[in-house]
Write a protein that holds these residues in place. Structure first.
Motif, short mmCIF file in Angstrom:
data_model
loop_
_atom_site.label_atom_id
_atom_site.label_comp_id
_atom_site.label_asym_id
_atom_site.label_seq_id
_atom_site.Cartn_x
_atom_site.Cartn_y
_atom_site.Cartn_z
N TRP A 14 34.15 43.66 41.24
CA TRP A 14 33.67 44.96 40.76
C TRP A 14 33.14 45.87 41.87
CZ3 TRP A 14 30.38 42.99 36.03
CH2 TRP A 14 31.25 42.52 35.05
N ILE A 15 33.20 45.45 43.12
CA ILE A 15 32.74 46.31 44.22
C ILE A 15 33.50 47.64 44.14
CG2 ILE A 15 32.62 46.61 46.73
CD1 ILE A 15 30.67 44.50 45.78
N GLY A 16 32.76 48.74 44.18
CA GLY A 16 33.37 50.07 44.10
C GLY A 16 33.51 50.58 42.68
N GLU A 17 33.27 49.73 41.68
CA GLU A 17 33.37 50.12 40.27
C GLU A 17 32.01 50.57 39.75
OE1 GLU A 17 36.18 50.18 38.54
OE2 GLU A 17 37.42 49.24 40.09
N THR A 18 32.03 51.31 38.64
CA THR A 18 30.79 51.73 37.98
C THR A 18 30.29 50.59 37.11
OG1 THR A 18 31.50 54.04 37.98
CG2 THR A 18 29.72 53.45 36.47
N VAL A 19 29.03 50.22 37.35
CA VAL A 19 28.41 49.14 36.60
C VAL A 19 27.08 49.63 36.02
CG1 VAL A 19 29.48 47.30 37.96
CG2 VAL A 19 27.24 48.18 38.62
N ARG A 20 26.55 48.85 35.10
CA ARG A 20 25.25 49.16 34.48
C ARG A 20 24.33 47.97 34.67
NH1 ARG A 20 27.01 49.67 29.67
NH2 ARG A 20 27.34 51.90 29.82
#
Length: 72
Positions: A14-20
């Protein structure tokens, strides 16, 4: 867990992705997942995984890697 690179950084998918951050609701770009050791007052080490989330204002929030979810 993904392969660990230098300085304990994981090659997280998920590096570079939008996370919560589930605990705070903060959303942003996942910039790193790091494996570290936290030592207690007796010097005993416990491994921990920290995720770093870069918020829209540019500040980074550290949180437990188990507390993040992908924003879809």
């Amino acid at each position: 867990m993904a392969q660990i690179g230098s300085f304990g950084h994981e090659e997280h998918r998920w590096i570079g992705e939008t996370v919560r951050d589930i605990a705070s609701g903060t959303e942003g770009e996942l910039t790193a997942v790091v494996n570290e050791e936290k030592r207690d007052h007796l010097g005993r080490a416990t491994p921990i995984r920290l995720a770093s989330i870069k918020r829209a204002d540019g500040r980074e929030l550290p949180t437990a890697a188990t507390n993040i979810e992908l924003v879809r």
